[in-house]
Structures are given as structure tokens and as C-alpha cells.
Design a protein around this motif. Sequence first.
Motif, PDB file in Angstrom:
ATOM      1  N   ILE A 171       0.896  -1.158   0.000  1.00 16.44           N
ATOM      2  CA  ILE A 171       0.000   0.000   0.000  1.00 16.44           C
ATOM      3  C   ILE A 171       0.934   1.207   0.000  1.00 16.44           C
ATOM      4  O   ILE A 171       1.890   1.231   0.775  1.00 16.44           O
ATOM      5  N   PRO A 172       0.700   2.192  -0.858  1.00 19.00           N
ATOM      6  CA  PRO A 172       1.697   3.272  -0.946  1.00 19.00           C
ATOM      7  C   PRO A 172       1.873   4.053   0.353  1.00 19.00           C
ATOM      8  O   PRO A 172       2.988   4.468   0.683  1.00 19.00           O
ATOM      9  N   ALA A 173       0.790   4.255   1.108  1.00 22.41           N
ATOM     10  CA  ALA A 173       0.874   4.955   2.387  1.00 22.41           C
ATOM     11  C   ALA A 173      -0.461   4.746   3.076  1.00 22.41           C
ATOM     12  O   ALA A 173      -1.484   4.545   2.412  1.00 22.41           O
ATOM     13  N   SER A 174      -0.467   4.825   4.394  1.00 25.98           N
ATOM     14  CA  SER A 174      -1.688   4.498   5.120  1.00 25.98           C
ATOM     15  C   SER A 174      -1.699   5.177   6.477  1.00 25.98           C
ATOM     16  O   SER A 174      -0.656   5.395   7.085  1.00 25.98           O
ATOM     17  N   SER A 175      -2.899   5.507   6.940  1.00 26.77           N
ATOM     18  CA  SER A 175      -3.043   5.998   8.309  1.00 26.77           C
ATOM     19  C   SER A 175      -3.756   4.965   9.175  1.00 26.77           C
ATOM     20  O   SER A 175      -4.275   5.299  10.233  1.00 26.77           O
ATOM     21  N   ALA A 176      -3.772   3.728   8.699  1.00 27.98           N
ATOM     22  CA  ALA A 176      -4.500   2.683   9.421  1.00 27.98           C
ATOM     23  C   ALA A 176      -3.661   2.102  10.549  1.00 27.98           C
ATOM     24  O   ALA A 176      -3.217   0.950  10.495  1.00 27.98           O
ATOM     25  N   GLY A 177      -3.451   2.903  11.578  1.00 26.44           N
ATOM     26  CA  GLY A 177      -2.769   2.410  12.769  1.00 26.44           C
ATOM     27  C   GLY A 177      -1.273   2.269  12.567  1.00 26.44           C
ATOM     28  O   GLY A 177      -0.732   2.590  11.503  1.00 26.44           O
ATOM     29  N   PRO A 178      -0.574   1.795  13.611  1.00 25.41           N
ATOM     30  CA  PRO A 178       0.876   1.631  13.507  1.00 25.41           C
ATOM     31  C   PRO A 178       1.230   0.752  12.297  1.00 25.41           C
ATOM     32  O   PRO A 178       0.487  -0.149  11.927  1.00 25.41           O
ATOM     33  N   ASP A 179       2.382   1.049  11.697  1.00 27.19           N
ATOM     34  CA  ASP A 179       2.793   0.415  10.454  1.00 27.19           C
ATOM     35  C   ASP A 179       3.559  -0.869  10.780  1.00 27.19           C
ATOM     36  O   ASP A 179       4.638  -0.823  11.372  1.00 27.19           O
ATOM     37  N   ILE A 180       3.011  -2.006  10.366  1.00 24.52           N
ATOM     38  CA  ILE A 180       3.661  -3.287  10.691  1.00 24.52           C
ATOM     39  C   ILE A 180       5.011  -3.401   9.967  1.00 24.52           C
ATOM     40  O   ILE A 180       5.957  -3.984  10.496  1.00 24.52           O
TER      41      ILE A 180
END
Lengths: 534, 534
Positions: free
Chosen positions: A235-244
Motif C-alpha cells: 500500500i503506498p501509504a496508510s493511516s490505518a494504525g501503527p505500520d507493521i
Amino acid sequence: MRRWNGWGDDQFSLELPEQGQSFLSERIGAATPLQDTTLASVCASVPESRLPADASVDDLIDRTPETRVRHARGQSLADWLAMRSGEIGEFPDGVAFPKTNTDVRTLLHFAQEQDVHLIPYGGGTSVAGHINPVDQGKPVLTVSLASLNRMIDLDRESQVATFGAGTPGPLVESQLRAQGYTLGHFPQSFELSTIGGWVASRSSGQQSLRYGRIEQLFAGGRIETLQGTLNLPTIPASSAGPDIREMILGSEGRLGMITEVKARVSQLPEQESFHVVFFPNWNDARTAARRLVQNRVQLSMLRLSNAIETETQLALAGHPRLIGLLERFLAFRGADEGKCMMTFGVTGTRPQCRAALAEARKICASQQGVYTGTKLGAKWAEKRFTMPYLREALWHMGYAVDTLETATDWDNVDNLLNSMETNLREGLADRNERTHVFTHLSHFYGQGCSIYTTYVFRVADTYEETLSRWQHLKNTTSELIVQNRGTISHQHGVGKDHAPFLPVEKGELGMRAIRSLTDSFDPDQRLNPKTLLD
Amino acid sequence: MRRWNGWGDDQFSLELPEQGQSFLSERIGAATPLQDTTLASVCASVPESRLPADASVDDLIDRTPETRVRHARGQSLADWLAMRSGEIGEFPDGVAFPKTNTDVRTLLHFAQEQDVHLIPYGGGTSVAGHINPVDQGKPVLTVSLASLNRMIDLDRESQVATFGAGTPGPLVESQLRAQGYTLGHFPQSFELSTIGGWVASRSSGQQSLRYGRIEQLFAGGRIETLQGTLNLPTIPASSAGPDIREMILGSEGRLGMITEVKARVSQLPEQESFHVVFFPNWNDARTAARRLVQNRVQLSMLRLSNAIETETQLALAGHPRLIGLLERFLAFRGADEGKCMMTFGVTGTRPQCRAALAEARKICASQQGVYTGTKLGAKWAEKRFTMPYLREALWHMGYAVDTLETATDWDNVDNLLNSMETNLREGLADRNERTHVFTHLSHFYGQGCSIYTTYVFRVADTYEETLSRWQHLKNTTSELIVQNRGTISHQHGVGKDHAPFLPVEKGELGMRAIRSLTDSFDPDQRLNPKTLLD
């Protein structure tokens, strides 16, 4: 063939030019080399493998002494001294060569069932003890990902390439270049280190200014853990919680084995060139570098040598007549004693390169920089991966060489750099030994940069005393770094050598956060124990 | 004064121009507004506070109904419907206003001792339910960080500024601009949202192409947790194990309360301008955008409206005569029906802006783009934060408006965009209602981009049915996003609304990793429960 006790291919070696030898001898004295042991003698010392027989994995595992010796140590100076002296200590009880993700899962299952510790192994280029077995009373199986070395997929539209985690630098680039792409990740270990190792240890390459650190290049992938398979979607970028992704980056094998890396690639650039500027003094040079990056001049690499590194590099370069001419020209233009060499790269479309070069030259000129064109830059590019071979040449002359690196904010760069150099320079004074120390800044950020310090000292009469000299220099300087706002590593990782210094940097709660991850993924600490967290 | 039941300052409102109204009415029918309830009536419905009296914190806490109402909901459409109908459900039992880090620690201690749940509150602009209390049978104390709104320090050399976490966008920028600096973080919620909220929810601003997402801007800071204070040192980059910063980013109050944010700032640019190009079709437009970013053209923002958004924006802009002229000019140049509007920004030194503009125009022209100069771009810049006010105007006409956003790789952009639009457009068909749906791409990366879709539908006769329409559209499209390689949020975070969709994206082991962190920092789940992890 790859050297069993040092860097790179044994068909390739560098000679130190005559005036390089006399330069070092003047600085820290003439030296006498130590005697290396032989591979045969080390192999004879390897104990019986403690690995239990297990039909599910026996085909994947090589238990022969030579293979175990060749996977016992990395490339830190302590590793070199161990290999050269033959005092290696721990060996893995075997080396597995999985060919598929399924093989890796089978090995993890085997480890769980048979109470075996696993060490993931990429290119074996760690300089911080990542892949060295430690004695925990359990059999140790090193898992080499060398067979997972292919580009599996290239998505040209999204510019995402999927690689087997064991793909080494040259195979990453050659498979991409054949299709018109590049990853652009060029750590100095490029010839041997692997894309999975880069992710596991948060590596950074010489052109990180353009392509980013491995954190920016790692788009996702596959990690086999003791709890099952972790698939990281691209995914190019995300605000869905901490980044695994960011928990895997720098996990150094503690959470699982990275088997596939999806990486953000770029089209091959239209143009690339490297340029060299000399500054009359450190203050102007450092200011120019800071202004270049804080003004977002679109450079692809930037390296700034301090005066001693500049002097050392010119002395070690050979070609005394040409260098003499250069130095007279520079002196005439105001860059004499104390001059500092900056190398920068411009990469991209033709207009981008033209604009960046013009801006860079203007900023450098305003700090009294003397531009010398692309000749020395081309030399740098040609030799960018050969520095580790020089270690071999110095070793045979009786000199040990090692590097220490960190990163800190701009307001602290001079303070930390000077403290590190002073500590290294004076560290062996009570043993009546001198150390030759020099530094460059590289990997520039708006906020600060990395500090990369090289130190050379004479080997002692014995391996034991040589190791003691190194330990003293390494440990006191590492402590000094973390006590003075530096990271314990900007690009080499933590491994076992830096683990004691990590808690100062991360704090008690930061360490707790990391431990909560390892406890969750590997409650029995079977995966690379004592690495990252000691 | 700030609207208690909608967006922004109640002294400011937008009118929808006449032809905007008829445009919507043609598309989805004329509408009848619902009747709003009053603040007084909602205040009268607020139950007794369940917070125990406690001398250590009583001075910090406001238990009055109006304050509790004003902190009960965010800005999602469900929040709007709750506030407009007066069916708010849960209220916090009080709102604390700490003035110092010590106050925050005292509040955490109080929560631990008295078994109280805490919700951190920045600007209250969440559109995903982050700050809504849920009934867990425990008293709920909302902690507003509004008093921590000052720039504490500015290090000009390292370009790092320290802010109280409750500093809202305008105060971040005004305090920096007074010193010649900018953070450059401009989410649409900029007027009200806070720097701590940006970090907690992994925000992204309109000029992320130049300044980066908040992940790139967050250099470190201070987080007060139930286990003690977590200090994140400022280090420009590090390979020292997993990055603790990245565990705080997107933690949405589950690990602790961010009280100080150290941010990477930039000098104010020499120059900035915004430009508009129209393309005759989506395919050329999308290709141009992808080429701009994959070629690393130094733009500072980029936004690409699809044909329906372009048409809608031109219809809603007013000035029918001017727009008519523009459209005739564009039609003459080949951009007629189906045309797509691109807005891009160039920011930096004069030579950088000149070079970027030239490259951008060349790439756009090669995809049939018609460059129209900076007039429309200046309009965009002028109105960049006013879109949320339009929601108010539409509401009073009987239209509900909401947005959905995600990000995905380039090879999947059209597929996901079309699926989302189709699902929204047809989602109310069986209720005999139409939905007006349009989309833009923004936040571009080499690998992909964000997809930002707006949908407008008529309110029903009742609040209940209106909420049901929204829930149906929101939930079916959210499911579709995560099942089709999209992130559940590129810039709005998870909150409570997106939490059910997170496990598809993160996977079982990814969820386990996040849970291991919350379990370690907050074993009793006192901090913002049901947010992020449901």
C-alpha cells in the motif's frame, strides 16, 4: 571463491600504494602483521553437530565443518580477529539452505519441535555480530536464504518488484536493469549483502538522498514466523494504525524470517554524474552540505570528508604527481591545509540534473568551495564498493581498521564528531599506541546527518591484545555516542555488539515496546537470541 | 464561536451558488432539510457525571453539560446526524484541561486509581469516531490538550521545532512563520486539528509531496503513558532496531497521551504557485500524474479530479459566464466532455520552481494537457480549507455529504476507484434514492496514490433512515476497499468506524503485533478503548 576469513572474492585484492604505506607509518608507526591460521586448521577444530536428525529437514541442512565455519562469523573487526586467529568460539551446528517458503516454514516447525535456535543468514556482511551463534545450551541452525535469490515479479505500473529475500545487491540490480529499472540501494556491502538483510537491519545506501533508506524502499512482503505467515500488503501509504512494516524493519530476525521483499523501484535515470568540490575549511564545508540538503537541492548522494579524511584519501590514492598538481591548484584557489573534500551526485532527467548541479555549485561557491568537475567523482563511483578490500591490504601490513557510525542533529554534529575522534585518537595512549582517525558525513537529512568515522591502529603482538585494543576503542566510543544524542547505529544495525548500548537510546519504555513484539512472536526466544535485545 | 454541532466558526458560512443547487437537484432530486435540535435541549439530556471526586484532579476537570456535549462527538457524518438530531448516546463524564505534562501524568494516575477511562482530545476533527465515548460501564474522562498550544523551542540549525501537542494548525504555522519557518502540514482539517492529533492518527497534508506525511515530519517528542514517560529522542535516521516513533504514529491514544511533538520544519520557501491543467480524458490525466511523480518532478502538491468531480467543481464554483468562457476555450483545445482537472503546486527556490514547472508542463502537454495558468490554482489555494463549510450549506438544503478515502498501487487505482464509485452510486437504488459521487486522486507516490471520493445524497424523512442510508454506503464501500487492496484509510485513521475493517488489511499476525503493544502499555484498556482495536 569468497574469502572464508575476510571480505569478498579471493581473486580480487587491492594494493596500498607506496606513499600510502609511508603515510600510515609516519602517523602511527610501522607495523608487523600477525600470522593467520588456515581454513583446514579451523575446520579441524569444529565440534560435532548437536542438531538432532529429522527427516523433515535433513535434506536442507549441511553439517560439514567447512560450511559451518563459513557461516560462523560476520565482518566486524572482532569477527576478523576470530577468523584470522582461529579462535572462533561458537559455530552453528549446521546450515540450512531452504529453496522455498515452504522449506522455511518446515525449518521453523523443526526448531519449535526440536528446541533448536535459528539464525537467519543473508550475505553474512554484518559488522555488529548479527549472525554469530551464542552458547545457550541449545543446538543452533543457521538458515541461509542464498537460494531465494530471484526477482519473482516486476509491476512496471506501480514500480514494485518482488525479490527472494536472499537476493544479493548485484543480482537485485542486474535483474532490474535488464528491464530498465533500478532499486538504487547501494550500501558499501552491496556486493554481498542481500535485500532481506537490508530490511532486517534497516540499511541505508550511498544514494539514499535520492532513493531513500530501505525503510522507504520496502513496500511489503512475506515473513515466516513461529506463529504463521505474516503477509505485508503493498500500500503506498496508510493511516490505518501503527505500520507493521516498521516493526519488521530492524527486527534482525527476532520476529521471523523475511522470505520475500516487495521493493519500490525506479526507472533507470536518464543521467547521472558525480562531482567533487574542495572547501578551505570544515566550517564552510559543513555549512554548504547543510544548506544543500535543507534547500532540497535534488542531489542523489552527498559525502563530506573532514580535513584528515581528505588528506588520507589523497595520500592513499596513489598518483603523487597528479595529486600534487591538484593540491597546488587548490592552494592557489584558497583550499590548502585543512581543506575538505565534498562529493555529490546528480541523478535524474537531464533538466533535473542541470538544475541541481547549478544550484549545488552556487551554494558551494558561496561557502568558498572550489569546484573540480567530475574526474574525482568518477573515481569515487568506480571504487565505491572496494573500500572493504583495502582492509585486507592493511591487515597484511599489520594494521587493523574499523569504522564507527552514528547520526545526530545538525546542532550536535561537530560536538559528537570531535568527541568520537578524540576518544579514538587518544584511546590507546596508555598502551603507547597511536590511532589514525578520520571522518566523513554522509546520508544527509534536513535535521542532521550520519557521521562515519574510520580508525586504523597497529595490531599487537598477540590476537588477544589486538582484540582488547579494539574492544576498548569500540566500547568507549559507543558509550560516548549514545550518551551524546547519537544513535548507536545509522546503517549497521544493532546485532550483538550494539545491543548493550540500545537501552540508552530507546529508553525503558521503548525497550518494553520492542520486547512486547518479540515476546508475542517468539515467546521462547528461539530466533536469533541475544541479537537486538541482549 | 465554534459550532457545537458542525464545522468551524459560526461567524463563517458558505453559500452554494444558484447553479450549484440546480446541478444537485438535477442529479439526485430536490431535497427537504431535517430539523436540527438545539444546544440547550441536548444539554438538558446530559446525565449526571459518574466521575468520582478526587482532589488531585478536580481543578482540571469541567463537568458542565455544555462542555461535555461539545466534546462528545467528532465530525463524521454519523456524528453530525447525532448532533443534529440530539441522539448523541454517550457523553464523556467530564473534560479535563491539563496545562502541563505533570497535569497529564496526574490524570493518568487518577484514571489508574479510580478505574476511569481516558480519551485524548485534540481538535475534535476525527471523521472516524476516534474521540467518541463508548459505554463500557466505566466513567469516561475526555482529556483536551487544548492548553498545550505553544511552540516551546525552535532549533534553527537542525530545523526541529517543539510544540505542545494541542497546538492547532494555524498556531503551528503562525508561530513558525514569525521565525521564517513552516511545517508545511496542511490537512483539510488544518483550522482545528492539532499537531498531536496529526501524529496520533497518521495524518497527511495537501502538500505532502514536498513536506512529507506526518510520519516524515514527526522527529520525536514526549508521550505520557500509564507505565511512565516515553521520551523519543530526535535522531535524523537510525538502524537501531524497530522505530518506536512508528509505533506512536497511528496509535490513536491507545498507548498513551502525546504531550509534546518535535517536528521537522523548513525555511519558508522563496516561491510558491499553484497551476491548473485540463486533460481531455481520464486515461491521459492519470498517466500524466503517474509520470510526474515517478519522474520525481519536484512538485509540492498534486490533485487530479475525475470527470464528474471536474464537472461538479465547475458547476459549484459560481461565475457561470467565466466558467462558460473557460469551457469553450478548453473545448477548442480538445478538452470537452469528460475533461479532468489537475492542480499542481511548485514550491521552493526560484530555480527549483522554474525547473519543476517546465518539466511538469512538458509531461502534461505530452498527455494532451491544456495548461491554464495560475488563476484557478490561486482559487484552490484561497479555498483550500473551506470545503468543510460547504457541508453546512448543503445540510441546510437537505443534502448529506461525506467522503471516503483510501490508497492503493497504481495498477489497481482505476479498478478500486470505479468499484467505490459504482457501489456508492448504486448503493441506495433499492431505496429509490440516487447518490452523486465524484473522486480525486491526491497524495501521489511512485507506487500509487490516494483515492478520495465524495458522495452526496438526500436526507430522508427521519434521522434514523438518514443514518441507515449512510451506514449502508459507508460499510459496504469500506468492505469493498479492504477486499480490493486498498487501505481502510490513507489519512483519516481508524478510530471506531474503521476498526472492524482493519483486520483484513493487517492480517491476524499484524493485529497481534499491535495488540502486543497495547497490552504492554495499557493492560486494562483504560486508554481510548474500542478505538483502533475493537
